[in-house]
Design a protein around this motif. Structure first.
Motif, PDB file in Angstrom:
ATOM      1  N   ASN A 174      56.432  87.611   6.506  1.00 29.43           N
ATOM      2  CA  ASN A 174      56.942  86.617   5.568  1.00 29.43           C
ATOM      3  C   ASN A 174      56.128  85.329   5.567  1.00 29.43           C
ATOM      4  O   ASN A 174      56.226  84.522   4.642  1.00 29.43           O
ATOM      5  CB  ASN A 174      58.405  86.288   5.873  1.00 29.43           C
ATOM      6  N   ALA A 175      55.324  85.139   6.623  1.00 29.19           N
ATOM      7  CA  ALA A 175      54.496  83.931   6.690  1.00 29.19           C
ATOM      8  C   ALA A 175      53.312  84.003   5.733  1.00 29.19           C
ATOM      9  O   ALA A 175      52.714  82.985   5.390  1.00 29.19           O
ATOM     10  CB  ALA A 175      54.000  83.712   8.113  1.00 29.19           C
ATOM     11  N   ILE A 176      52.974  85.232   5.281  1.00 30.32           N
ATOM     12  CA  ILE A 176      51.862  85.415   4.357  1.00 30.32           C
ATOM     13  C   ILE A 176      52.402  85.368   2.941  1.00 30.32           C
ATOM     14  O   ILE A 176      53.024  86.311   2.468  1.00 30.32           O
ATOM     15  CB  ILE A 176      51.139  86.753   4.624  1.00 30.32           C
ATOM     16  N   THR A 177      52.159  84.268   2.270  1.00 26.13           N
ATOM     17  CA  THR A 177      52.707  84.092   0.920  1.00 26.13           C
ATOM     18  C   THR A 177      51.634  84.126  -0.154  1.00 26.13           C
ATOM     19  O   THR A 177      51.943  84.272  -1.331  1.00 26.13           O
ATOM     20  CB  THR A 177      53.456  82.749   0.828  1.00 26.13           C
ATOM     21  N   LYS A 178      50.359  84.008   0.239  1.00 20.81           N
ATOM     22  CA  LYS A 178      49.274  84.022  -0.733  1.00 20.81           C
ATOM     23  C   LYS A 178      48.733  85.436  -0.918  1.00 20.81           C
ATOM     24  O   LYS A 178      49.042  86.347  -0.161  1.00 20.81           O
ATOM     25  CB  LYS A 178      48.136  83.099  -0.274  1.00 20.81           C
ATOM     26  N   TYR A 179      47.885  85.582  -1.931  1.00 21.57           N
ATOM     27  CA  TYR A 179      47.244  86.865  -2.236  1.00 21.57           C
ATOM     28  C   TYR A 179      46.171  87.177  -1.201  1.00 21.57           C
ATOM     29  O   TYR A 179      45.410  86.311  -0.786  1.00 21.57           O
ATOM     30  CB  TYR A 179      46.615  86.788  -3.619  1.00 21.57           C
ATOM     31  N   GLY A 180      46.108  88.445  -0.756  1.00 14.34           N
ATOM     32  CA  GLY A 180      44.948  88.920  -0.018  1.00 14.34           C
ATOM     33  C   GLY A 180      45.162  89.254   1.442  1.00 14.34           C
ATOM     34  O   GLY A 180      45.752  88.477   2.193  1.00 14.34           O
ATOM     35  N   TYR A 181      44.665  90.412   1.828  1.00 17.80           N
ATOM     36  CA  TYR A 181      44.633  90.904   3.208  1.00 17.80           C
ATOM     37  C   TYR A 181      46.015  91.185   3.797  1.00 17.80           C
ATOM     38  O   TYR A 181      46.129  91.473   4.984  1.00 17.80           O
ATOM     39  CB  TYR A 181      43.853  89.945   4.120  1.00 17.80           C
ATOM     40  N   GLU A 182      47.066  91.103   2.981  1.00 19.42           N
ATOM     41  CA  GLU A 182      48.387  91.453   3.514  1.00 19.42           C
ATOM     42  C   GLU A 182      48.460  92.937   3.857  1.00 19.42           C
ATOM     43  O   GLU A 182      49.136  93.336   4.813  1.00 19.42           O
ATOM     44  CB  GLU A 182      49.500  91.054   2.539  1.00 19.42           C
ATOM     45  N   ASP A 183      47.729  93.778   3.087  1.00 19.29           N
ATOM     46  CA  ASP A 183      47.672  95.210   3.387  1.00 19.29           C
ATOM     47  C   ASP A 183      47.028  95.455   4.749  1.00 19.29           C
ATOM     48  O   ASP A 183      47.524  96.228   5.569  1.00 19.29           O
ATOM     49  CB  ASP A 183      46.853  95.953   2.328  1.00 19.29           C
ATOM     50  N   LEU A 184      45.893  94.796   4.966  1.00 24.73           N
ATOM     51  CA  LEU A 184      45.136  94.963   6.205  1.00 24.73           C
ATOM     52  C   LEU A 184      45.998  94.614   7.414  1.00 24.73           C
ATOM     53  O   LEU A 184      46.033  95.344   8.399  1.00 24.73           O
ATOM     54  CB  LEU A 184      43.890  94.077   6.167  1.00 24.73           C
ATOM     55  N   TYR A 185      46.701  93.513   7.309  1.00 25.98           N
ATOM     56  CA  TYR A 185      47.555  93.061   8.412  1.00 25.98           C
ATOM     57  C   TYR A 185      48.723  94.019   8.631  1.00 25.98           C
ATOM     58  O   TYR A 185      49.021  94.415   9.762  1.00 25.98           O
ATOM     59  CB  TYR A 185      48.075  91.655   8.097  1.00 25.98           C
ATOM     60  N   PHE A 186      49.372  94.398   7.550  1.00 24.13           N
ATOM     61  CA  PHE A 186      50.526  95.300   7.608  1.00 24.13           C
ATOM     62  C   PHE A 186      50.152  96.628   8.281  1.00 24.13           C
ATOM     63  O   PHE A 186      50.856  97.116   9.177  1.00 24.13           O
ATOM     64  CB  PHE A 186      51.043  95.541   6.192  1.00 24.13           C
ATOM     65  N   LEU A 187      49.036  97.204   7.868  1.00 26.65           N
ATOM     66  CA  LEU A 187      48.618  98.500   8.400  1.00 26.65           C
ATOM     67  C   LEU A 187      48.076  98.380   9.817  1.00 26.65           C
ATOM     68  O   LEU A 187      48.179  99.322  10.615  1.00 26.65           O
ATOM     69  CB  LEU A 187      47.581  99.128   7.474  1.00 26.65           C
ATOM     70  N   ALA A 188      47.514  97.222  10.156  1.00 28.41           N
ATOM     71  CA  ALA A 188      47.048  96.994  11.524  1.00 28.41           C
ATOM     72  C   ALA A 188      48.224  96.917  12.492  1.00 28.41           C
ATOM     73  O   ALA A 188      48.150  97.414  13.618  1.00 28.41           O
ATOM     74  CB  ALA A 188      46.220  95.721  11.595  1.00 28.41           C
ATOM     75  N   ILE A 235      45.171  90.063  15.737  1.00 28.42           N
ATOM     76  CA  ILE A 235      43.865  90.062  15.087  1.00 28.42           C
ATOM     77  C   ILE A 235      42.850  91.000  15.739  1.00 28.42           C
ATOM     78  O   ILE A 235      41.979  91.548  15.070  1.00 28.42           O
ATOM     79  CB  ILE A 235      43.299  88.621  15.031  1.00 28.42           C
ATOM     80  N   ASN A 236      42.915  91.217  17.028  1.00 26.43           N
ATOM     81  CA  ASN A 236      41.926  92.067  17.699  1.00 26.43           C
ATOM     82  C   ASN A 236      41.968  93.504  17.222  1.00 26.43           C
ATOM     83  O   ASN A 236      41.030  94.267  17.460  1.00 26.43           O
ATOM     84  CB  ASN A 236      42.135  92.018  19.216  1.00 26.43           C
ATOM     85  N   THR A 237      43.030  93.902  16.580  1.00 26.12           N
ATOM     86  CA  THR A 237      43.152  95.283  16.115  1.00 26.12           C
ATOM     87  C   THR A 237      42.697  95.444  14.662  1.00 26.12           C
ATOM     88  O   THR A 237      42.603  96.555  14.178  1.00 26.12           O
ATOM     89  CB  THR A 237      44.620  95.764  16.212  1.00 26.12           C
ATOM     90  N   ILE A 238      42.442  94.341  13.974  1.00 27.50           N
ATOM     91  CA  ILE A 238      42.099  94.414  12.558  1.00 27.50           C
ATOM     92  C   ILE A 238      40.623  94.745  12.378  1.00 27.50           C
ATOM     93  O   ILE A 238      39.755  94.100  12.945  1.00 27.50           O
ATOM     94  CB  ILE A 238      42.448  93.093  11.833  1.00 27.50           C
ATOM     95  N   ASP A 239      40.356  95.767  11.591  1.00 28.31           N
ATOM     96  CA  ASP A 239      38.999  96.219  11.320  1.00 28.31           C
ATOM     97  C   ASP A 239      38.450  95.434  10.136  1.00 28.31           C
ATOM     98  O   ASP A 239      38.618  95.823   8.986  1.00 28.31           O
ATOM     99  CB  ASP A 239      38.999  97.724  11.041  1.00 28.31           C
ATOM    100  N   SER A 240      37.804  94.300  10.413  1.00 28.72           N
ATOM    101  CA  SER A 240      37.279  93.437   9.367  1.00 28.72           C
ATOM    102  C   SER A 240      35.851  93.029   9.714  1.00 28.72           C
ATOM    103  O   SER A 240      35.601  92.416  10.752  1.00 28.72           O
ATOM    104  CB  SER A 240      38.152  92.193   9.200  1.00 28.72           C
ATOM    105  N   LYS A 241      34.906  93.365   8.825  1.00 27.74           N
ATOM    106  CA  LYS A 241      33.506  92.994   9.053  1.00 27.74           C
ATOM    107  C   LYS A 241      33.337  91.486   9.042  1.00 27.74           C
ATOM    108  O   LYS A 241      32.493  90.940   9.760  1.00 27.74           O
ATOM    109  CB  LYS A 241      32.629  93.631   7.972  1.00 27.74           C
ATOM    110  N   ILE A 242      34.133  90.803   8.233  1.00 26.28           N
ATOM    111  CA  ILE A 242      34.025  89.342   8.160  1.00 26.28           C
ATOM    112  C   ILE A 242      34.400  88.715   9.501  1.00 26.28           C
ATOM    113  O   ILE A 242      33.684  87.854  10.018  1.00 26.28           O
ATOM    114  CB  ILE A 242      34.928  88.783   7.038  1.00 26.28           C
ATOM    115  N   ILE A 243      35.492  89.178  10.072  1.00 19.80           N
ATOM    116  CA  ILE A 243      35.934  88.633  11.353  1.00 19.80           C
ATOM    117  C   ILE A 243      34.932  88.969  12.453  1.00 19.80           C
ATOM    118  O   ILE A 243      34.573  88.114  13.278  1.00 19.80           O
ATOM    119  CB  ILE A 243      37.336  89.171  11.714  1.00 19.80           C
ATOM    120  N   THR A 244      34.456  90.209  12.462  1.00 17.63           N
ATOM    121  CA  THR A 244      33.487  90.628  13.477  1.00 17.63           C
ATOM    122  C   THR A 244      32.206  89.800  13.391  1.00 17.63           C
ATOM    123  O   THR A 244      31.676  89.333  14.411  1.00 17.63           O
ATOM    124  CB  THR A 244      33.142  92.122  13.309  1.00 17.63           C
ATOM    125  N   THR A 245      31.705  89.616  12.173  1.00 15.14           N
ATOM    126  CA  THR A 245      30.476  88.845  11.976  1.00 15.14           C
ATOM    127  C   THR A 245      30.691  87.379  12.326  1.00 15.14           C
ATOM    128  O   THR A 245      29.825  86.734  12.943  1.00 15.14           O
ATOM    129  CB  THR A 245      29.981  88.962  10.524  1.00 15.14           C
TER     130      THR A 245
END
Length: 296
Positions: A174-188, A235-245
């Motif tokens: 519920n803390a995520i109210t803006k568009y984007g990456y909610e899928d990534l977080y939910f599935l992570a 966050i350590n479980t999220i597969d994101s190239k942006i975060i890794t880079t």
């Protein structure tokens, strides 16, 4: 049996509704279709209201804007069946046995989350919508084999079947109210609990391409979301190239330099991304540069 949930905003959902209703009626299953507009005040809702004239089918309008994740959470709480099929309003089944395939899958498997895939039109759209089309075809419209390589990070909630009990225990944050990456977080989050997405070949077609200008604006909003998510424990479980880079750049103390270069070149990069030949490589650099600007 099945509750079909369609969050919407300023969109005519009625054609999608009719297709889903026809397919479900042919199967003779217990089902409902719940559509909820997120306070768009759109004139298109006049046609969407026709959904209410059908048995076990409902169209709701939020009094205030919730955001996509909270809107889905609200629909899930209203649902009465034990399986939830979450669909984006601007998608459409590519096959007339779309619902049947999902019902067959849950009958013959013990998986609790199933993703059918997404496709985009093969024909090029007009120049002003090219970036979203190129990105969708290259990054989202993946083969079944490719999706299975990373089940949770290569799924989307635009065409997702999930057990209601599981979703209610693990809703969108519920803390995520803006568009984007909610899928990534939910599935992570599901992945941390040992819940793996099952992938099947049952895609929907993405219909409503945004203009490249709007897509870039929404990308920035999404990256602001990602920066917010990056502060969470998951966050350590999220597969994101942006975060890794970004982590690598932080180790070698190049985040500020990357941000500086981005700000100098942003206009030139945007020119390419809004052109007839948008480069996904430059799009990746654009996202990384803006993310570094947020996190410097």
């Amino acid at each position: 049996m099945l509750s079909i949930l369609i969050p919407t905003y300023n969109y005519n959902v009625y054609p999608l509704f009719l297709e889903l209703k026809q397919q479900a009626d042919c199967l003779g299953i217990a089902y409902e279709i719940l559509v909820q507009d997120d306070a768009s005040l759109s004139e298109l809702n006049i046609e969407n209201e026709n959904i209410n004239t059908n048995k076990n089918c409902f169209f709701f309008v939020n009094k205030s804007n919730l955001g996509r994740g909270k809107n889905i959470n609200s629909l899930a709480k209203k649902a009465k069946h034990n399986w939830l099929l979450i669909l984006d309003c601007d998608t459409f089944p590519t096959q007339n046995n779309f619902i049947k395939k999902y019902i067959t899958t849950i009958t013959n498997t013990d998986h609790r989350v199933i993703f059918g895939g997404i496709e985009y039109e093969k024909g090029k759209p007009k120049k002003e919508k090219l970036l979203r089309w190129v990105y969708g075809n290259k990054r989202e419209s993946l083969s079944l084999k490719t999706r299975k390589e990373k089940p949770n990070s290569r799924a989307l909630t635009s065409n997702l079947l999930i057990q209601k009990e599981l979703f209610i225990k693990n809703p969108f944050d519920n803390a995520i109210t803006k568009y984007g990456y909610e899928d990534l977080y939910f599935l992570a989050v599901l992945e941390t609990k040992g819940i793996q997405v099952c992938h099947i070949d049952n895609p929907t077609l993405h219909l409503n391409l945004e203009t490249s200008v709007l897509f870039l604006d929404k990308t920035k909003t999404a990256l602001e979301n990602l920066a917010f998510i990056a502060d969470s424990k998951i966050i350590n479980t999220i597969d994101s190239k942006i975060i890794t880079t970004h982590r690598l750049l932080k180790k070698i103390m190049l985040v500020k330099s990357t941000s500086y270069i981005f700000q100098k070149l942003e206009s030139n990069i945007r020119t390419n991304l809004l052109s007839e030949n948008p480069s996904l490589f430059l799009f990746d650099l654009y996202k990384l540069g803006y993310y570094c600007t947020l996190k410097k």
